[in-house]
Scaffold this active site. Structure first.
Site, mmCIF file in Angstrom:
data_model
loop_
_atom_site.group_PDB
_atom_site.id
_atom_site.type_symbol
_atom_site.label_atom_id
_atom_site.label_comp_id
_atom_site.label_asym_id
_atom_site.label_seq_id
_atom_site.Cartn_x
_atom_site.Cartn_y
_atom_site.Cartn_z
ATOM 1 N N TYR A 59 20.391 6.289 -10.553
ATOM 2 C CA TYR A 59 19.556 6.527 -9.369
ATOM 3 C C TYR A 59 20.267 6.006 -8.113
ATOM 4 O O TYR A 59 20.322 6.671 -7.084
ATOM 5 C CB TYR A 59 18.221 5.789 -9.502
ATOM 6 N N ARG A 69 25.804 11.700 2.771
ATOM 7 C CA ARG A 69 25.487 13.037 3.290
ATOM 8 C C ARG A 69 24.523 12.920 4.488
ATOM 9 O O ARG A 69 24.756 13.486 5.556
ATOM 10 C CB ARG A 69 24.882 13.884 2.163
ATOM 11 N N ASP A 73 25.021 13.697 8.671
ATOM 12 C CA ASP A 73 24.051 14.414 9.511
ATOM 13 C C ASP A 73 23.732 13.600 10.757
ATOM 14 O O ASP A 73 23.719 14.115 11.880
ATOM 15 C CB ASP A 73 22.740 14.643 8.737
ATOM 16 N N MET A 77 24.395 14.395 14.763
ATOM 17 C CA MET A 77 23.329 14.457 15.761
ATOM 18 C C MET A 77 23.641 13.563 16.956
ATOM 19 O O MET A 77 23.471 13.954 18.108
ATOM 20 C CB MET A 77 22.003 14.001 15.140
ATOM 21 N N PHE A 98 18.896 17.909 11.688
ATOM 22 C CA PHE A 98 17.893 16.839 11.747
ATOM 23 C C PHE A 98 16.828 17.011 10.686
ATOM 24 O O PHE A 98 16.226 16.031 10.234
ATOM 25 C CB PHE A 98 17.321 16.631 13.161
ATOM 26 N N ASN A 119 13.959 0.282 -11.675
ATOM 27 C CA ASN A 119 14.410 0.502 -13.044
ATOM 28 C C ASN A 119 15.268 -0.647 -13.528
ATOM 29 O O ASN A 119 15.131 -1.105 -14.657
ATOM 30 C CB ASN A 119 15.219 1.798 -13.129
ATOM 31 N N ASP A 130 12.403 -2.201 -22.370
ATOM 32 C CA ASP A 130 12.609 -0.938 -21.651
ATOM 33 C C ASP A 130 11.294 -0.600 -20.960
ATOM 34 O O ASP A 130 10.366 -1.385 -21.001
ATOM 35 C CB ASP A 130 13.029 0.196 -22.613
ATOM 36 N N ASN A 137 11.386 8.650 -18.354
ATOM 37 C CA ASN A 137 12.113 8.016 -17.274
ATOM 38 C C ASN A 137 13.396 8.792 -16.983
ATOM 39 O O ASN A 137 13.736 9.063 -15.822
ATOM 40 C CB ASN A 137 12.452 6.582 -17.714
ATOM 41 N N SER A 140 12.524 12.001 -15.306
ATOM 42 C CA SER A 140 12.223 11.754 -13.888
ATOM 43 C C SER A 140 13.518 11.724 -13.088
ATOM 44 O O SER A 140 13.609 12.312 -12.004
ATOM 45 C CB SER A 140 11.537 10.401 -13.703
ATOM 46 N N THR A 144 14.725 14.282 -10.056
ATOM 47 C CA THR A 144 15.142 13.836 -8.718
ATOM 48 C C THR A 144 16.487 14.469 -8.371
ATOM 49 O O THR A 144 16.685 14.960 -7.250
ATOM 50 C CB THR A 144 15.264 12.298 -8.677
ATOM 51 N N THR A 196 9.001 11.869 -9.403
ATOM 52 C CA THR A 196 8.492 10.630 -8.823
ATOM 53 C C THR A 196 7.109 10.304 -9.365
ATOM 54 O O THR A 196 6.811 9.152 -9.676
ATOM 55 C CB THR A 196 8.443 10.755 -7.295
ATOM 56 N N THR A 199 7.451 8.825 -12.658
ATOM 57 C CA THR A 199 7.930 7.443 -12.537
ATOM 58 C C THR A 199 6.771 6.507 -12.218
ATOM 59 O O THR A 199 6.671 5.412 -12.776
ATOM 60 C CB THR A 199 8.985 7.339 -11.422
ATOM 61 N N THR A 206 4.127 0.535 -17.832
ATOM 62 C CA THR A 206 5.061 -0.524 -18.218
ATOM 63 C C THR A 206 4.538 -1.888 -17.788
ATOM 64 O O THR A 206 4.508 -2.834 -18.573
ATOM 65 C CB THR A 206 6.434 -0.275 -17.561
ATOM 66 N N HIS A 279 1.935 9.462 4.991
ATOM 67 C CA HIS A 279 1.809 8.065 5.398
ATOM 68 C C HIS A 279 1.886 7.106 4.228
ATOM 69 O O HIS A 279 2.662 6.149 4.279
ATOM 70 C CB HIS A 279 0.612 7.793 6.304
ATOM 71 N N GLU A 281 3.498 7.574 1.691
ATOM 72 C CA GLU A 281 4.923 7.635 1.341
ATOM 73 C C GLU A 281 5.712 6.545 2.077
ATOM 74 O O GLU A 281 6.625 5.940 1.524
ATOM 75 C CB GLU A 281 5.464 9.034 1.685
ATOM 76 N N TYR A 283 4.669 3.655 2.839
ATOM 77 C CA TYR A 283 4.432 2.381 2.144
ATOM 78 C C TYR A 283 5.078 2.379 0.778
ATOM 79 O O TYR A 283 5.395 1.322 0.240
ATOM 80 C CB TYR A 283 2.934 2.077 2.105
ATOM 81 N N SER A 294 10.769 -10.937 -0.894
ATOM 82 C CA SER A 294 10.077 -12.105 -1.453
ATOM 83 C C SER A 294 10.946 -12.793 -2.493
ATOM 84 O O SER A 294 11.045 -14.021 -2.513
ATOM 85 C CB SER A 294 8.752 -11.679 -2.096
ATOM 86 N N SER A 310 -2.046 -14.746 -1.283
ATOM 87 C CA SER A 310 -2.276 -13.939 -0.085
ATOM 88 C C SER A 310 -1.208 -12.851 0.048
ATOM 89 O O SER A 310 -1.458 -11.797 0.640
ATOM 90 C CB SER A 310 -2.339 -14.811 1.170
ATOM 91 N N THR A 354 0.519 -7.327 7.184
ATOM 92 C CA THR A 354 1.975 -7.390 7.340
ATOM 93 C C THR A 354 2.376 -8.697 8.017
ATOM 94 O O THR A 354 3.346 -9.342 7.622
ATOM 95 C CB THR A 354 2.479 -6.190 8.162
ATOM 96 N N LYS A 357 2.363 -11.529 5.646
ATOM 97 C CA LYS A 357 3.567 -11.577 4.818
ATOM 98 C C LYS A 357 4.725 -12.219 5.579
ATOM 99 O O LYS A 357 5.437 -13.062 5.052
ATOM 100 C CB LYS A 357 3.951 -10.174 4.329
ATOM 101 N N HIS A 414 11.095 3.587 16.901
ATOM 102 C CA HIS A 414 10.142 2.780 16.123
ATOM 103 C C HIS A 414 10.355 2.959 14.624
ATOM 104 O O HIS A 414 10.501 2.004 13.893
ATOM 105 C CB HIS A 414 8.699 3.130 16.484
ATOM 106 N N PHE A 415 10.375 4.205 14.142
ATOM 107 C CA PHE A 415 10.399 4.309 12.686
ATOM 108 C C PHE A 415 11.765 3.978 12.103
ATOM 109 O O PHE A 415 11.852 3.545 10.966
ATOM 110 C CB PHE A 415 9.791 5.620 12.163
ATOM 111 N N HIS A 416 12.816 4.081 12.913
ATOM 112 C CA HIS A 416 14.085 3.563 12.410
ATOM 113 C C HIS A 416 14.086 2.036 12.398
ATOM 114 O O HIS A 416 14.680 1.427 11.527
ATOM 115 C CB HIS A 416 15.261 4.112 13.227
#
Lengths: 652, 308
Positions: A59, A69, A73, A77, A98, A119, A130, A137, A140, A144, A196, A199, A206, A279, A281, A283, A294, A310, A354, A357, A414-416
């Site tokens: 994987y 790859r 891209d 850009m 893009f 895994n 396992d 598995n 899966s 992918t 997925t 999985t 498991t 959305h 996705e 998380y 952690s 907590s 968040t 954490k 932001h999302f980057h």
């Protein structure tokens, strides 16, 4: 399907050059494997293995290839937009790039990398030999790969999808996108999505059923907790994208009107369905990152995780809220104050768990003894940079303000800022951290740290200017802009940052070569870590644990080390192992072909490969495969050899 | 070493200011009440977020300086710490308070910008303009004046404007950063965006939602002018420009890009706007609106056009 249509993209010189490059590289691999007579080894030891550790490695291998790859891209850009009115790419080519950049990075870099690490680590962390369904598995994994192959062949055979990674209707519908590009989009997501989803089910089973004796839920390592919750989100969210992609296929290839502009179809429905999956996705790729950090922060602070309860509660709350915020992706669709207000509040609320954490991690380090190893550097870089991503997320959550940020580079920044210091840093932290489990030596620390610093600095150089450009009215996904806009200088800064990121990824890749060549083999537990995966020999034997340890508390391994207990002491018995699976591999190949012919609406070959796929499933349903046993003598011999080579369990 | 990461964003922000020549960023250079509300909202949120960033950065810096292994005695063993109820309560409660505050700000500003009675001009009758997109163009219809323009829109200053948005084809987003935020224009539902301009001037507007090869060029200009000038302009258009016939409108719809154009009638009579959200919720009015629209010009779609 005519040959002209299939090979149309090759008339583009850049595509043709890449195509030649791929052919040459593939030939080199084939010739190399033949010359060194490695085909049999590759097939029986890797392609058909059901060993969770090797599946994990495969994987991660796929994820790293796809990272390059997707990274190319990204570079194209940034190069195109580095100066105003640049002619490097035309608009059609830029749109494809893009689109595939987003799709690849989320679905074929972040996802397989996360699944690869889970895994590798989860069965070991819970003291299992396992996963619950080893063969599933492997299937899966091959699904992918099937999805990855489909999206990657698209740019040579027929053209890539070009409607953005979100594939909004009506732009991605048959009226505006009659080619095969967006069929590839649907089938690539569809087939890898099956994998997925399986999985997710596999890891829930498991973790729920295969924990070592004594390991109650609240004694599980935090990474395992994060994967349990991630798997639950996968299982709830992926059916939505399966249905959505099926509807997209029906609209595009069979003339239905679910998302059409006429006959009662509704394009807005697609945006809703997409983000009901999309959305959660986010998380799915960020919660495992929290789990990895952690582990890493606790290990390298030599301290237990602060506020374990907590931390778990925070993830549970995040996973619930993840399903209640999808409409914040289109506040501007004309909802009233009430709808936008409700979604603003649910979205901002995510900042609370968040934040909990973040502060727990900070307090884990307080009173600790912090060593700056490569994985720890990624974790430490994560906190300040990700917090910028987090607070800009809260800013975007405010629906009214979003009327100005929406569809701009501010959003892109932001999302980057969330996905790179969050997910990518975590993946590299976990990759450096767990590397010795598989290979028996650590990656070179000097190179690892150098790569981190180049990455962290270049990342800010590449993406911080986008916040400013966005507030200055720069809409995302524009292939060029005029000099009068004044976007030129900052775009150039961003391009320089992107080059730096490329350098850092090359350093990471070079470190693999360098460490295989020069690193010294080490015994178990090189990091002096805390959780159960480190009590096995390294590299971990195929059966993982000679004797399954019994757990009495969190960080059992840490306390066992202090008390001088051997967690694997006890009587060795025969170990039951699953057999390799050839059909999972071939079923993956058959489904790739099925998807490919479906994309081209070539019904006869598509039907043939569908029948073959079903035949594999039927065969599996009636197959009697009881696996095999590794006998005591063999296990004792293996264990003895580890001990002779200095691979003492838990000795450091 | 760690401090590098901490100060980086600050250095970058400074650099950005220098590079952008100290001109205010478009979003903060508001020229009307609604854009100003949004800009205020953004500034409030930035200020709040800076406090949070500082808190995290200070704790991180202190912890990293005090508890690094190289600063601690070799035999130091970190203690076992289960957690701390009080502290955990504090850092749950404070963010909740912050979220509650920002929620109030959000609702307050949403109420303001979504209100048809645009702030400062509450007693003035709004001017209704229909803005519709087709491929990579914008059509502006003035029902009151019975004129129509393409790719530019003139508005009177000091008067609320109600733009009713819809699309012939792809979903787009109508955005004028200095006067208002943005809203989607869609083919099966009319949405509304309110704005007003305090100052005469030329403002940049565009579609911000990616919609294919010609996306980059889908811009328009908003010219705000005093009411008297505006009236003069409408009179001028009415007397000198041709009428917009159905045939001409279909030609426009079918072109990928066009320059600025003006007409002395609108397309609303033969190709009315789709239902509003309210009407969509009612089967009868929804069906009627759908039936009205069947007469709309059929689009000739430009699939592989490279713009310019």
């Amino acid at each position: 399907m005519s040959f002209d249509a299939i090979f149309a993209p090759l008339s583009e010189p850049m595509v043709f050059g890449t195509f030649i490059g791929i052919v040459v590289a593939s030939l080199a691999v084939v010739i190399g494997l033949t010359y060194f007579k490695k085909w049999g080894w590759l097939y029986s030891e890797w392609l058909t293995t059901v060993d969770h550790k090797r599946i994990g490695v495969m994987y991660i291998f796929v994820a790293i290839i796809m990272l390059f790859r997707g990274g190319v891209d990204a570079l194209l850009m940034r190069a195109q937009t580095a100066i105003p009115e640049n002619g490097l790419l035309n608009s059609a080519h830029y749109n494809e790039i893009f689109t595939t950049h987003g799709l690849l990075m989320i679905l074929f870099v972040a996802m397989p990398f996360v699944i690869g690490l889970m895994n590798v680590a989860v069965p070991l962390q819970i003291g299992a030999r396992d996963v619950a369904f080893p063969r599933l598995n492997l299937l899966s994994f091959w699904l992918t790969v099937a999805g990855a192959i489909l999206i990657n062949v698209s740019f040579i055979f027929g053209g890539s999808p070009n409607a953005g990674w979100t594939g909004y209707f009506p732009l991605s519908g048959p009226e505006y996108n009659p080619g095969v590009g967006n069929n590839y989009y649907a089938w690539s997501i569809q087939i890898s999505g099956f994998g997925t989803l399986m999985t997710g089910i596999n890891f829930i089973t498991t973790i729920m059923k295969m924990r070592a004796p004594g390991m109650t839920l609240m004694k599980m390592p935090m990474f395992t907790w994060s994967i349990l919750i991630t798997s639950l989100i996968i299982t709830c969210a992926f059916p939505v994208i399966t249905v959505t992609m099926a509807m997209m296929t029906l609209d595009r290839q069979f003339g239905t009107k679910f998302f059409a502009m006429s006959d009662g179809g509704m394009d807005m429905l697609y945006a809703n369905l997409f983000w009901v999956w999309g959305h959660p996705e986010v998380y799915i790729v960020i919660l495992p990152a929290f789990g990895i950090f952690s582990e890493v922060i606790a290990t390298f602070s030599r301290k237990n995780l602060f506020g374990y309860g907590s931390m778990v509660a925070a993830m549970v709350v995040i996973s619930t809220l993840a399903f209640l915020v999808w409409a914040h992706h289109f506040y501007t669709m004309g909802h009233g104050v009430l709808t936008n207000g409700v979604f603003s509040i649910t979205t901002m609320l995510i900042a609370v768990p968040t934040g909990v954490k973040i502060f727990n991690w900070l307090l884990t380090m307080r009173h600790g003894k912090i060593s700056f190893t490569t994985p720890m550097l990624y974790a430490l870089g994560f906190i300040p940079i990700f917090t910028i991503g987090g607070v800009t997320g809260v800013m975007l959550a405010m629906a009214s303000a979003d009327y100005q940020y929406h569809n701009t580079l501010f959003l892109v920044a932001h999302f980057h800022y969330v996905l790179i210091p969050g997910t990518v840093f975590a993946l590299f932290a976990g990759y450096h951290y767990w590397w010795p489990l598989i290979w028996g030596f650590r990656l070179n620390e000097k190179l690892g740290k150098a790569a981190f610093w180049v990455m962290a600095i270049s990342f800010n150089v590449a993406f911080f200017p986008m916040f400013i450009l966005g507030l200055d009215g720069y809409a995302r996904r524009m292939y060029t802009y005029s000099a009068a806009t004044g976007y030129g200088p900052l775009s150039m800064v961003s391009f320089i940052g992107a080059l730096g990121l490329a350098v850092s990824f090359i350093l990471v890749a070079y470190n693999i070569y360098y460490s295989f060549r020069y690193a010294k083999r080490e015994g178990s537990d090189p990091w002096d870590a805390r959780s159960l995966e480190w009590c096995v020999h390294t590299p971990a034997p195929n059966y993982n644990f000679a004797v399954i340890p019994t757990v009495t508390r969190l960080d059992e391994f840490w306390f066992a080390k202090k008390e001088g207990r051997d967690l694997q002491a006890g009587k060795i018995e025969d170990i039951h192992m699953p057999n390799n699976s050839q059909s999972a591999f071939w079923q993956g190949i058959a489904m790739t072909a099925w998807g490919f012919f479906f994309v081209w609406a070539e019904w006869i070959p598509a039907a043939i490969f569908l029948v073959i796929t079903l035949a594999f499933m039927l065969y599996r349903s009636f197959q009697k495969d009881d696996g095999y046993h590794i006998h005591v003598a063999e296990i004792e011999e293996t264990e003895r050899r580890y001990d002779e080579n200095g691979g003492l369990r838990g000795a450091k | 070493m760690r401090k590098k990461v901490l100060i980086l964003p600050i250095v970058m922000a400074f650099m950005a200011l220098v590079l952008s020549g100290c001109e205010p960023l478009m979003v903060f250079d508001a020229k009307g009440p609604n854009a100003r509300t949004l800009s205020t909202t953004i500034l409030i949120s930035i200020a709040t977020m800076v406090i949070i960033l500082l808190a995290v950065y200070i704790i991180l810096a202190v912890v990293l300086v005090k508890y690094r292994a190289s600063k601690l005695p070799a035999d130091y063993e970190p203690p076992f710490e289960e957690g701390n109820r009080k502290l955990e309560f504090v850092w749950t409660a404070i963010p909740i308070v912050i979220v509650a505050f920002l929620s109030v700000v959000t609702i307050w500003s949403l109420e303001k910008v979504e209100n048809p009675q645009t702030e400062d001009y509450a007693n003035t009758e709004p001017l209704v303009i229909y803005a519709s997109s087709s491929e990579w163009k914008w059509h502006f219809s003035y029902p009151e004046q019975n004129i129509e323009t393409v790719n530019y829109v003139n508005i009177p200053t000091d008067r609320p404007i109600e733009f009713r948005l819809y699309s012939y084809g792809m979903m787009t987003s109508f955005w004028v950063p200095q006067l208002a935020g943005q809203k989607y224009a869609m083919s099966d539902m009319t949405t509304t965006i309110h704005l007003a301009a305090d100052e005469a001037g030329e403002y940049f507007g565009r579609n911000s939602l990616f919609n294919g090869p010609g996306f980059e060029a889908q811009q328009f200009e908003v010219q705000a002018m005093e009411q008297a000038k505006f009236d003069e302009w409408t009179q001028d258009v009415k007397s000198t420009e041709p009428e917009l016939t159905e045939q001409k409108f279909n030609e426009l719809l079918n072109a990928a890009h066009v320059g600025r154009e003006s007409f002395s009638s609108t397309h609303l009579s033969f190709s009315p706007a789709p239902a509003s959200h309210h009407d969509m919720m009612n089967a009868e009015s929804y069906n009627k609106s759908k039936a009205d629209q069947t007469g709309n010009g059929k689009l000739n779609i430009h699939r592989h056009t490279d713009s310019h």
